[in-house]
Design an enzyme around this catalytic site. Sequence first.
Site, mmCIF file in Angstrom:
data_model
loop_
_atom_site.group_PDB
_atom_site.id
_atom_site.type_symbol
_atom_site.label_atom_id
_atom_site.label_comp_id
_atom_site.label_asym_id
_atom_site.label_seq_id
_atom_site.Cartn_x
_atom_site.Cartn_y
_atom_site.Cartn_z
ATOM 1 N N SER A 164 126.137 97.257 -18.428
ATOM 2 C CA SER A 164 124.895 97.909 -18.963
ATOM 3 C C SER A 164 124.719 97.715 -20.501
ATOM 4 C CB SER A 164 124.437 99.383 -18.685
ATOM 5 O OG SER A 164 124.774 99.685 -17.098
ATOM 6 N N SER B 201 139.547 113.679 -15.645
ATOM 7 C CA SER B 201 139.617 114.436 -14.333
ATOM 8 C C SER B 201 139.235 113.842 -13.288
ATOM 9 C CB SER B 201 139.071 115.844 -14.583
ATOM 10 O OG SER B 201 137.704 115.787 -15.115
ATOM 11 N N ILE C 99 136.808 106.801 -13.297
ATOM 12 C CA ILE C 99 137.532 105.848 -13.844
ATOM 13 C C ILE C 99 138.677 106.352 -14.926
ATOM 14 C CG2 ILE C 99 137.111 103.880 -15.532
ATOM 15 C CD1 ILE C 99 134.414 103.399 -14.678
ATOM 16 N N ASP D 132 133.640 119.546 -24.690
ATOM 17 C CA ASP D 132 132.627 118.651 -24.780
ATOM 18 C C ASP D 132 132.654 117.543 -25.896
ATOM 19 O OD1 ASP D 132 130.051 117.292 -24.797
ATOM 20 O OD2 ASP D 132 129.063 119.255 -24.900
ATOM 21 N N GLY E 40 137.554 112.369 -20.325
ATOM 22 C CA GLY E 40 136.868 112.337 -18.791
ATOM 23 C C GLY E 40 138.009 111.848 -17.875
ATOM 24 N N ILE F 133 130.831 100.874 -10.056
ATOM 25 C CA ILE F 133 131.866 101.623 -9.590
ATOM 26 C C ILE F 133 131.804 102.825 -8.840
ATOM 27 C CG2 ILE F 133 134.228 102.249 -10.254
ATOM 28 C CD1 ILE F 133 133.494 99.070 -11.149
ATOM 29 N N LYS G 86 125.849 102.290 -24.270
ATOM 30 C CA LYS G 86 126.826 101.557 -23.615
ATOM 31 C C LYS G 86 126.980 100.061 -24.594
ATOM 32 C CE LYS G 86 128.490 104.010 -21.200
ATOM 33 N NZ LYS G 86 129.973 104.628 -21.014
ATOM 34 N N SER H 207 130.179 98.838 -20.771
ATOM 35 C CA SER H 207 129.474 98.875 -19.368
ATOM 36 C C SER H 207 128.677 97.401 -19.424
ATOM 37 C CB SER H 207 128.387 99.888 -18.995
ATOM 38 O OG SER H 207 127.853 99.542 -18.025
ATOM 39 N N ASN I 39 127.409 108.002 -9.895
ATOM 40 C CA ASN I 39 126.137 107.188 -9.496
ATOM 41 C C ASN I 39 126.204 107.632 -7.773
ATOM 42 O OD1 ASN I 39 128.283 106.106 -8.413
ATOM 43 N ND2 ASN I 39 128.093 104.197 -9.758
ATOM 44 N N TYR J 185 120.517 105.329 -21.192
ATOM 45 C CA TYR J 185 121.971 104.775 -21.160
ATOM 46 C C TYR J 185 122.530 103.514 -21.557
ATOM 47 C CZ TYR J 185 126.388 103.973 -18.231
ATOM 48 O OH TYR J 185 127.173 104.035 -17.816
HETATM 49 N N1 LIG Z 1 130.803 104.398 -12.366
HETATM 50 C C1 LIG Z 1 130.082 103.484 -12.813
HETATM 51 O O1 LIG Z 1 129.453 102.408 -12.065
HETATM 52 C C2 LIG Z 1 130.389 102.895 -14.430
HETATM 53 C C3 LIG Z 1 130.929 103.859 -15.192
HETATM 54 N N2 LIG Z 1 130.782 103.331 -16.706
HETATM 55 C C4 LIG Z 1 131.355 104.069 -17.603
HETATM 56 O O2 LIG Z 1 132.551 104.763 -17.155
HETATM 57 C C5 LIG Z 1 132.777 106.216 -17.682
HETATM 58 C C6 LIG Z 1 133.480 107.073 -16.761
HETATM 59 O O3 LIG Z 1 132.535 107.180 -15.586
HETATM 60 P P1 LIG Z 1 132.842 107.490 -14.233
HETATM 61 O O4 LIG Z 1 134.234 107.703 -13.931
HETATM 62 O O5 LIG Z 1 132.063 106.437 -13.392
HETATM 63 O O6 LIG Z 1 132.154 108.971 -14.065
HETATM 64 P P2 LIG Z 1 132.715 110.337 -13.307
HETATM 65 O O7 LIG Z 1 131.329 111.198 -13.219
HETATM 66 O O8 LIG Z 1 133.413 110.068 -12.134
HETATM 67 O O9 LIG Z 1 133.516 111.175 -14.399
HETATM 68 C C7 LIG Z 1 133.000 111.435 -15.660
HETATM 69 C C8 LIG Z 1 134.429 112.254 -16.353
HETATM 70 O O10 LIG Z 1 133.905 112.396 -17.547
HETATM 71 C C9 LIG Z 1 134.073 113.932 -17.877
HETATM 72 N N3 LIG Z 1 133.074 114.322 -18.704
HETATM 73 C C10 LIG Z 1 131.537 114.251 -18.446
HETATM 74 N N4 LIG Z 1 130.649 114.717 -19.548
HETATM 75 C C11 LIG Z 1 131.750 115.060 -20.241
HETATM 76 C C12 LIG Z 1 131.695 115.721 -21.651
HETATM 77 N N5 LIG Z 1 130.545 115.803 -22.233
HETATM 78 N N6 LIG Z 1 132.945 115.829 -22.617
HETATM 79 C C13 LIG Z 1 134.051 115.802 -21.757
HETATM 80 N N7 LIG Z 1 134.159 115.091 -20.667
HETATM 81 C C14 LIG Z 1 132.926 114.744 -19.689
HETATM 82 C C15 LIG Z 1 134.011 114.474 -16.430
HETATM 83 O O11 LIG Z 1 134.693 115.732 -16.582
HETATM 84 P P3 LIG Z 1 134.509 116.730 -15.372
HETATM 85 O O12 LIG Z 1 135.097 116.264 -14.037
HETATM 86 O O13 LIG Z 1 134.984 118.102 -15.953
HETATM 87 O O14 LIG Z 1 132.988 116.952 -15.099
HETATM 88 C C16 LIG Z 1 134.965 113.581 -15.820
HETATM 89 O O15 LIG Z 1 136.172 113.662 -15.908
HETATM 90 C C17 LIG Z 1 131.444 106.357 -18.291
HETATM 91 O O16 LIG Z 1 131.584 106.242 -19.718
HETATM 92 C C18 LIG Z 1 130.516 105.693 -17.771
HETATM 93 O O17 LIG Z 1 129.536 105.343 -18.522
HETATM 94 C C19 LIG Z 1 130.554 102.366 -17.044
HETATM 95 C C20 LIG Z 1 129.961 101.359 -15.954
HETATM 96 C C21 LIG Z 1 129.812 101.741 -14.648
HETATM 97 C C1 LIG Z 2 126.030 104.860 -13.069
HETATM 98 C C2 LIG Z 2 125.347 103.464 -12.761
HETATM 99 O O1 LIG Z 2 125.752 103.290 -11.558
HETATM 100 C C3 LIG Z 2 126.531 102.452 -13.379
HETATM 101 O O2 LIG Z 2 126.732 102.729 -14.638
HETATM 102 C C4 LIG Z 2 126.825 101.618 -15.354
HETATM 103 O O3 LIG Z 2 127.243 101.489 -16.490
HETATM 104 C C5 LIG Z 2 126.464 100.550 -14.226
HETATM 105 O O4 LIG Z 2 125.862 99.495 -14.958
HETATM 106 C C6 LIG Z 2 126.036 101.088 -13.226
HETATM 107 O O5 LIG Z 2 124.507 101.068 -13.454
#
Ligand SMILES: NC(=O)C1=CN([C@@H]2O[C@H](COP(=O)(O)OP(=O)(O)OC[C@H]3O[C@@H](n4cnc5c(N)ncnc54)[C@H](OP(=O)(O)O)[C@@H]3O)[C@@H](O)[C@H]2O)C=CC1
Ligand SMILES: C[C@H](O)[C@@H]1OC(=O)[C@H](O)[C@@H]1O
Length: 254
Positions: A146, A15, A18, A64, A13, A190, A161, A144, A195, A157
């Site tokens: 979470s 691209s 985070i 994937d 992930g 974040i 986590k 997370s 979200n 979800y």
């Molecule tokens: N944002 C938040 O508040 C929080 C996020 N997290 C965790 O942080 C991690 C990153 O989230 P975040 O940066 O917010 O998400 P984004 O939606 O900003 O980015 C998700 C990334 O994961 C890639 N992706 C999604 N599904 C797949 C898959 N099946 N196989 C390969 N790549 C995949 C996407 O690729 P593409 O761009 O090609 O779609 C993208 O690069 C997650 O695990 C999330 O649960 C945890 C706590 C809080």
């Molecule tokens: C996607 C949510 O906003 C985000 O994901 C998490 O893991 C955090 O707890 C937030 O709820």
Amino acid sequence: MGLLEGKTLLVTGGSAGIGRATAIEAARQGADVGINYIGDDAAADACLAEIAALGRRGFALKGDVADPETARAFVSAAVERLGRVDIFVSNAGICPFHAFLDMPLDTFERTMRVNLHGAYWMVQAAANQMVAQGGGGAIVAVSSISALVGGEYQTRYTPTKAGVHSLMQSAAIALGRHGIRCNSVMPGTILTDINKDDLADPEKRARMAARIPLGRLGDPEDLAGPILFLASDMARYVTGAALLVDGGAFVNLQ
Ligand SMILES: NC(=O)C1=CN([C@@H]2O[C@H](COP(=O)(O)OP(=O)(O)OC[C@H]3O[C@@H](n4cnc5c(N)ncnc54)[C@H](OP(=O)(O)O)[C@@H]3O)[C@@H](O)[C@H]2O)C=CC1
Ligand SMILES: C[C@H](O)[C@@H]1OC(=O)[C@H](O)[C@@H]1O
């Protein structure tokens, strides 16, 4: 000299959000970087361009994470392109918000397969490469806040986590003898694509922000430092740990 000079780092992930912030900061800290993503070719290319502009090697593998074959392909590509895998960041995840009582089976299963199964097979593939090449390594999984607290519309979800956090604890035991450290970060809220619909509701956004002692929701770049600290030799005696990166949201009861 950067914190990760001479190391190679892979991030799923990578691209967006985070993962992207982590990939770019890793390059700034001296690492060569491989990213995985699922669909957004332009975003992956943009991330690779930033890595190249920082003078580091990079590559992207589209696939994937829910498919164990993607894990094997990602690690093989890393060995071919960068020579080895020193650091692995398991980050890719999805969070489709939905009510509990009518949760569709496919939403439940897809979330489990991407977030938990995907992390499992990716971490296993990276660990096998680290063991085969020798010299130890570092694995950081993005769990997370979470994992510790619930969410009404996150019932499929939050268990993933908690599972990722638990996976890092057990992997730390399984891999310690190989010098491979396994830790997780627990981000709070974040601001990323995951979200943006949920936080489009101004009342919810204000409520989430009000809980945070540091006074704001997080940015993806807020995670890069903690992830790369755990990945670096500065954390050489840290394994099986989980680091909350939430601006203080978790401890703010009253
Ligand atoms: N944002 C938040 O508040 C929080 C996020 N997290 C965790 O942080 C991690 C990153 O989230 P975040 O940066 O917010 O998400 P984004 O939606 O900003 O980015 C998700 C990334 O994961 C890639 N992706 C999604 N599904 C797949 C898959 N099946 N196989 C390969 N790549 C995949 C996407 O690729 P593409 O761009 O090609 O779609 C993208 O690069 C997650 O695990 C999330 O649960 C945890 C706590 C809080
Ligand atoms: C996607 C949510 O906003 C985000 O994901 C998490 O893991 C955090 O707890 C937030 O709820």
